[in-house]
Write a protein that holds these residues in place. Structure first.
Motif, PDB file in Angstrom:
ATOM      1  N   LYS A  55      11.719  39.490 -35.938  1.00  0.00           N
ATOM      2  CA  LYS A  55      11.547  40.604 -35.002  1.00  0.00           C
ATOM      3  C   LYS A  55      12.846  40.874 -34.238  1.00  0.00           C
ATOM      4  CE  LYS A  55       6.586  40.136 -34.356  1.00  0.00           C
ATOM      5  NZ  LYS A  55       5.502  39.711 -33.465  1.00  0.00           N
ATOM      6  N   ALA A  56      13.528  39.817 -33.826  1.00  0.00           N
ATOM      7  CA  ALA A  56      14.806  39.988 -33.120  1.00  0.00           C
ATOM      8  C   ALA A  56      15.852  40.604 -34.046  1.00  0.00           C
ATOM      9  CB  ALA A  56      15.289  38.648 -32.568  1.00  0.00           C
ATOM     10  N   ALA A  57      15.868  40.176 -35.314  1.00  0.00           N
ATOM     11  CA  ALA A  57      16.798  40.744 -36.289  1.00  0.00           C
ATOM     12  C   ALA A  57      16.493  42.218 -36.526  1.00  0.00           C
ATOM     13  CB  ALA A  57      16.731  39.966 -37.602  1.00  0.00           C
ATOM     14  N   SER A  58      15.219  42.562 -36.576  1.00  0.00           N
ATOM     15  CA  SER A  58      14.815  43.953 -36.754  1.00  0.00           C
ATOM     16  C   SER A  58      15.281  44.808 -35.569  1.00  0.00           C
ATOM     17  CB  SER A  58      13.297  44.036 -36.900  1.00  0.00           C
ATOM     18  OG  SER A  58      12.881  45.364 -37.028  1.00  0.00           O
ATOM     19  N   ALA A  59      15.164  44.262 -34.374  1.00  0.00           N
ATOM     20  CA  ALA A  59      15.637  44.978 -33.182  1.00  0.00           C
ATOM     21  C   ALA A  59      17.150  45.185 -33.243  1.00  0.00           C
ATOM     22  CB  ALA A  59      15.246  44.221 -31.917  1.00  0.00           C
ATOM     23  N   LEU A  60      17.883  44.184 -33.731  1.00  0.00           N
ATOM     24  CA  LEU A  60      19.332  44.334 -33.898  1.00  0.00           C
ATOM     25  C   LEU A  60      19.641  45.461 -34.872  1.00  0.00           C
ATOM     26  CD1 LEU A  60      20.683  40.662 -34.165  1.00  0.00           C
ATOM     27  CD2 LEU A  60      21.103  42.292 -32.328  1.00  0.00           C
ATOM     28  N   LEU A  61      18.902  45.509 -35.987  1.00  0.00           N
ATOM     29  CA  LEU A  61      19.104  46.559 -36.985  1.00  0.00           C
ATOM     30  C   LEU A  61      18.897  47.939 -36.382  1.00  0.00           C
ATOM     31  CD1 LEU A  61      17.370  45.425 -40.305  1.00  0.00           C
ATOM     32  CD2 LEU A  61      19.772  45.926 -39.933  1.00  0.00           C
ATOM     33  N   MET A  62      17.786  48.092 -35.680  1.00  0.00           N
ATOM     34  CA  MET A  62      17.489  49.391 -35.080  1.00  0.00           C
ATOM     35  C   MET A  62      18.542  49.770 -34.049  1.00  0.00           C
ATOM     36  SD  MET A  62      13.301  49.549 -34.986  1.00  0.00           S
ATOM     37  CE  MET A  62      13.236  48.875 -33.379  1.00  0.00           C
ATOM     38  N   GLY A  63      18.957  48.800 -33.249  1.00  0.00           N
ATOM     39  CA  GLY A  63      19.975  49.058 -32.238  1.00  0.00           C
ATOM     40  C   GLY A  63      21.321  49.440 -32.828  1.00  0.00           C
ATOM     41  N   ALA A  64      21.622  48.915 -34.013  1.00  0.00           N
ATOM     42  CA  ALA A  64      22.896  49.198 -34.679  1.00  0.00           C
ATOM     43  C   ALA A  64      22.817  50.437 -35.567  1.00  0.00           C
ATOM     44  CB  ALA A  64      23.322  47.997 -35.516  1.00  0.00           C
ATOM     45  N   GLY A  65      21.604  50.968 -35.754  1.00  0.00           N
ATOM     46  CA  GLY A  65      21.443  52.139 -36.610  1.00  0.00           C
ATOM     47  C   GLY A  65      21.611  51.827 -38.087  1.00  0.00           C
ATOM     48  N   ALA A  75      21.424  41.093 -40.502  1.00  0.00           N
ATOM     49  CA  ALA A  75      20.799  41.027 -39.179  1.00  0.00           C
ATOM     50  C   ALA A  75      20.207  39.657 -38.912  1.00  0.00           C
ATOM     51  CB  ALA A  75      19.728  42.107 -39.047  1.00  0.00           C
ATOM     52  N   ALA A  76      19.619  39.016 -39.923  1.00  0.00           N
ATOM     53  CA  ALA A  76      19.071  37.659 -39.750  1.00  0.00           C
ATOM     54  C   ALA A  76      20.189  36.669 -39.441  1.00  0.00           C
ATOM     55  CB  ALA A  76      18.300  37.233 -40.992  1.00  0.00           C
ATOM     56  N   VAL A  77      21.310  36.811 -40.122  1.00  0.00           N
ATOM     57  CA  VAL A  77      22.457  35.933 -39.867  1.00  0.00           C
ATOM     58  C   VAL A  77      23.033  36.220 -38.481  1.00  0.00           C
ATOM     59  CG1 VAL A  77      24.783  35.306 -40.628  1.00  0.00           C
ATOM     60  CG2 VAL A  77      22.975  35.641 -42.319  1.00  0.00           C
ATOM     61  N   ALA A  78      23.162  37.501 -38.125  1.00  0.00           N
ATOM     62  CA  ALA A  78      23.682  37.871 -36.808  1.00  0.00           C
ATOM     63  C   ALA A  78      22.777  37.346 -35.699  1.00  0.00           C
ATOM     64  CB  ALA A  78      23.818  39.391 -36.702  1.00  0.00           C
ATOM     65  N   LEU A 101      26.260  44.624 -35.313  1.00  0.00           N
ATOM     66  CA  LEU A 101      25.120  43.761 -35.007  1.00  0.00           C
ATOM     67  C   LEU A 101      25.409  42.762 -33.888  1.00  0.00           C
ATOM     68  CD1 LEU A 101      24.038  43.138 -38.692  1.00  0.00           C
ATOM     69  CD2 LEU A 101      22.700  44.367 -36.967  1.00  0.00           C
ATOM     70  N   CYS A 102      26.634  42.236 -33.840  1.00  0.00           N
ATOM     71  CA  CYS A 102      26.969  41.164 -32.891  1.00  0.00           C
ATOM     72  C   CYS A 102      27.808  41.621 -31.706  1.00  0.00           C
ATOM     73  CB  CYS A 102      27.727  40.049 -33.598  1.00  0.00           C
ATOM     74  SG  CYS A 102      26.802  39.240 -34.903  1.00  0.00           S
ATOM     75  N   GLY A 103      28.443  42.773 -31.827  1.00  0.00           N
ATOM     76  CA  GLY A 103      29.340  43.203 -30.763  1.00  0.00           C
ATOM     77  C   GLY A 103      30.501  42.224 -30.640  1.00  0.00           C
ATOM     78  N   ASP A 104      30.875  41.929 -29.412  1.00  0.00           N
ATOM     79  CA  ASP A 104      32.001  41.007 -29.187  1.00  0.00           C
ATOM     80  C   ASP A 104      31.534  39.603 -28.836  1.00  0.00           C
ATOM     81  OD1 ASP A 104      31.023  41.437 -26.658  1.00  0.00           O
ATOM     82  OD2 ASP A 104      32.927  42.088 -25.805  1.00  0.00           O
ATOM     83  N   GLN A 105      30.253  39.311 -29.035  1.00  0.00           N
ATOM     84  CA  GLN A 105      29.705  38.010 -28.673  1.00  0.00           C
ATOM     85  C   GLN A 105      29.991  36.923 -29.708  1.00  0.00           C
ATOM     86  OE1 GLN A 105      25.674  38.101 -27.081  1.00  0.00           O
ATOM     87  NE2 GLN A 105      25.834  40.329 -27.125  1.00  0.00           N
ATOM     88  N   VAL A 106      30.427  37.322 -30.910  1.00  0.00           N
ATOM     89  CA  VAL A 106      30.695  36.378 -31.996  1.00  0.00           C
ATOM     90  C   VAL A 106      32.072  36.688 -32.558  1.00  0.00           C
ATOM     91  CG1 VAL A 106      29.965  35.643 -34.304  1.00  0.00           C
ATOM     92  CG2 VAL A 106      28.248  36.166 -32.564  1.00  0.00           C
ATOM     93  N   ARG A 107      32.878  35.658 -32.761  1.00  0.00           N
ATOM     94  CA  ARG A 107      34.188  35.853 -33.399  1.00  0.00           C
ATOM     95  C   ARG A 107      33.961  35.983 -34.897  1.00  0.00           C
ATOM     96  NH1 ARG A 107      38.352  31.621 -34.871  1.00  0.00           N
ATOM     97  NH2 ARG A 107      40.026  32.883 -35.702  1.00  0.00           N
ATOM     98  N   LEU A 108      34.401  37.078 -35.482  1.00  0.00           N
ATOM     99  CA  LEU A 108      34.185  37.358 -36.901  1.00  0.00           C
ATOM    100  C   LEU A 108      35.447  37.083 -37.700  1.00  0.00           C
ATOM    101  CD1 LEU A 108      32.260  40.690 -36.375  1.00  0.00           C
ATOM    102  CD2 LEU A 108      31.273  38.448 -36.886  1.00  0.00           C
TER     103      LEU A 108
END
Length: 111
Positions: A55-65, A75-78, A101-108
Motif C-alpha cells: 500500500k505504501a509503494a502504491s502511494a509512492l507510485l501515485m504520488g510520482a505519477g 516502488a516496492a524497492v523505494a 519515488l525517493c526524492g532526496d531521501q536516498v542516495r542513488l
C-alpha cells in the motif's frame, strides 16, 4: 516479486544499500560481479513486501505519477529504502524513476 534486500548494518561510515534480490542472484550466477555479491551476502537482510508495504509503494507510485509493472517493482524497492535508517544508498539502473519515488531521501547510484 522478489523482496528488496538491505544491508544489515547502517551508519554514516556504512550506509544501507537497497537492491532487488534478483540483482544479487543474477550477478552471482552469471559471474558478473561475484566478489561484490559475496561481500553483500554477508550482511544481507531480506525484507518482505506485505500488504502494508504494498500500500505504501502504491502511494509512492501515485504520488510520482508512475504506473505499470516495472514501476511497481521500483516502488516496492523505494518504499523499502525509505523505511531504512539513514544514510541509505540505492543501486539502480533507473535513476529517473527512483528520484521521482525517493526524492532526496536516498542516495542513488547508477549501475
Amino acid at each position: 516479486m522478489d523482496s528488496p534486500v538491505t544491508s544489515s548494518r547502517s551508519s554514516a561510515a556504512n550506509p544501507c544499500e537497497v537492491l532487488p534480490l534478483d540483482m544479487v542472484k543474477h550477478g552471482s550466477a552469471t559471474g558478473v560481479w561475484p566478489a561484490r555479491c559475496g561481500c553483500l551476502r554477508v550482511g544481507l537482510r531480506v525484507i518482505a513486501v506485505r500488504d502494508e508495504e504494498a500500500k505504501a509503494a502504491s502511494a509512492l507510485l501515485m504520488g510520482a505519477g508512475l504506473h505499470g509493472h516495472q514501476y511497481a517493482i521500483d516502488a516496492a524497492v523505494a518504499e523499502a529504502a525509505l523505511r531504512q535508517q539513514r544514510p541509505v544508498v540505492m543501486l539502480t539502473s533507473d535513476i529517473d524513476a527512483m528520484v521521482k519515488l525517493c526524492g532526496d531521501q536516498v542516495r542513488l547510484v547508477a549501475v
